[in-house]
Design a protein around this motif. Structure first.
Motif, PDB file in Angstrom:
ATOM      1  N   LEU A 179      -3.138   2.157  -9.627  1.00 12.70           N
ATOM      2  CA  LEU A 179      -3.093   1.330  -8.425  1.00 12.70           C
ATOM      3  C   LEU A 179      -3.193   2.232  -7.207  1.00 12.70           C
ATOM      4  N   THR A 180      -3.882   1.742  -6.184  1.00 14.68           N
ATOM      5  CA  THR A 180      -4.104   2.528  -4.978  1.00 14.68           C
ATOM      6  C   THR A 180      -3.051   2.195  -3.929  1.00 14.68           C
ATOM      7  N   ILE A 181      -2.454   3.237  -3.368  1.00 15.96           N
ATOM      8  CA  ILE A 181      -1.524   3.093  -2.255  1.00 15.96           C
ATOM      9  C   ILE A 181      -2.291   3.420  -0.980  1.00 15.96           C
ATOM     10  N   PRO A 182      -2.503   2.460  -0.070  1.00 18.56           N
ATOM     11  CA  PRO A 182      -3.323   2.714   1.122  1.00 18.56           C
ATOM     12  C   PRO A 182      -2.600   3.597   2.139  1.00 18.56           C
ATOM     13  N   ALA A 183      -3.365   4.097   3.094  1.00 21.27           N
ATOM     14  CA  ALA A 183      -2.799   4.983   4.111  1.00 21.27           C
ATOM     15  C   ALA A 183      -1.806   4.246   5.004  1.00 21.27           C
ATOM     16  N   ARG A 184      -1.991   2.938   5.195  1.00 21.40           N
ATOM     17  CA  ARG A 184      -1.135   2.162   6.090  1.00 21.40           C
ATOM     18  C   ARG A 184       0.077   1.570   5.376  1.00 21.40           C
ATOM     19  N   VAL A 185       0.430   2.105   4.230  1.00 22.89           N
ATOM     20  CA  VAL A 185       1.544   1.560   3.465  1.00 22.89           C
ATOM     21  C   VAL A 185       2.856   1.760   4.234  1.00 22.89           C
ATOM     22  N   PRO A 186       3.750   0.770   4.220  1.00 24.94           N
ATOM     23  CA  PRO A 186       5.045   0.947   4.881  1.00 24.94           C
ATOM     24  C   PRO A 186       5.950   1.871   4.071  1.00 24.94           C
ATOM     25  N   VAL A 187       6.969   2.380   4.701  1.00 26.81           N
ATOM     26  CA  VAL A 187       7.910   3.253   4.003  1.00 26.81           C
ATOM     27  C   VAL A 187       9.081   2.422   3.496  1.00 26.81           C
TER      28      VAL A 187
END
Length: 254
Positions: A179-187
């Motif tokens: 699964l891909t975690i995008p650059a704009r993912v929240p913390v």
């Protein structure tokens, strides 16, 4: 002697009723976001432990696997725009008390082929089955419209997506999915849930935690804004003033 014989006869029945277990894991349990973070690829893998070591009995269908990665919940306001006199304005809105900030699902087959609508709703399997929590009462049609709009906005940001047939199962025992975690993912604290499904029933489920946090200068800024908000605000105003003064001085010189 009779008791021992009775137990021997009962053992196969007990084994037949025992449920399989999942032993899941993830490639990264801690993901750090720095200034150069452009996204990450998360590998979810594991094994299925069947009673007696047999993946399938005679005449039984092979099991399917679904993995779901969820981000921390957040309060969200969704606004609906309408064109009035040629100008787009906010016409209506709905606030959700707790909505997932990130949702990604991978499955060995399309989810509607694995379980019915009721089971999907219970385990929140699929974007159409997310249990959102609106803060205000609305008619079912209005709520459904805002739910679709919210999911669509998240999909455009690549924060919500589904990946059917992305789970690979080897010999009915080992599974893996990316699964891909995008650059704009929240913390925050994420969860990776794994479900074992056969004949429309969830046989087993397991959860693994994932922590996504900022690092380096980004972490320093986020921590300062959260723990020392007054000082952070004063410093931000001071830096803005210095940059403005410097730009003005250069403009007067040249």
């Amino acid at each position: 002697m009779r008791r021992a014989g009775f137990l021997a006869l009962l053992a196969p029945l007990v084994m037949g009723q025992a449920k399989p277990e999942l032993v899941p894991d993830v490639s990264q349990r801690d993901i750090e976001i720095a200034y150069s973070f452009t996204g990450a690829e998360l590998l979810l893998f594991g094994a299925i432990l069947y009673p007696g070591g047999h993946a399938t009995a005679q005449g039984q269908k092979p099991a399917d696997v679904v993995v779901v990665v969820k981000g921390p919940t957040e309060s969200v306001v969704v606004r609906e725009k309408s064109k009035v006199a040629g100008i787009w304005v906010n016409a209506d809105q709905m606030r959700y008390r707790s909505a997932p900030s990130f949702y990604a699902m991978a499955s060995s087959r399309p989810i509607n082929e694995l379980v019915d609508e009721r089971t999907r709703a219970i385990y929140e399997l699929g974007l159409e089955s997310l249990q959102l929590s609106p803060a205000s009462a609305a008619s079912p049609d209005v709520q459904a419209r805002f739910d679709r709009g919210f999911v669509d906005l998240k999909q455009r940001s690549r924060l919500f997506y589904e990946a059917p047939r992305a789970v690979e199962i080897t010999d009915g025992v080992l599974y893996r999915a990316r699964l891909t975690i995008p650059a704009r993912v929240p913390v925050g604290r994420f969860t990776a849930e794994t479900f074992l499904i056969r004949d429309g029933r969830v046989l087993a489920a397991a959860v693994r935690p994932i922590e996504i946090r900022k690092s380096g200068f980004e972490r320093f800024v986020a921590t300062s804004a959260d723990q020392h908000s007054i000082v952070y605000g004063l410093v931000a105003v001071g830096v803005s003033f210095l940059f403005g003064w410097g730009a003005g001085a250069l403009w007067r010189r040249f």
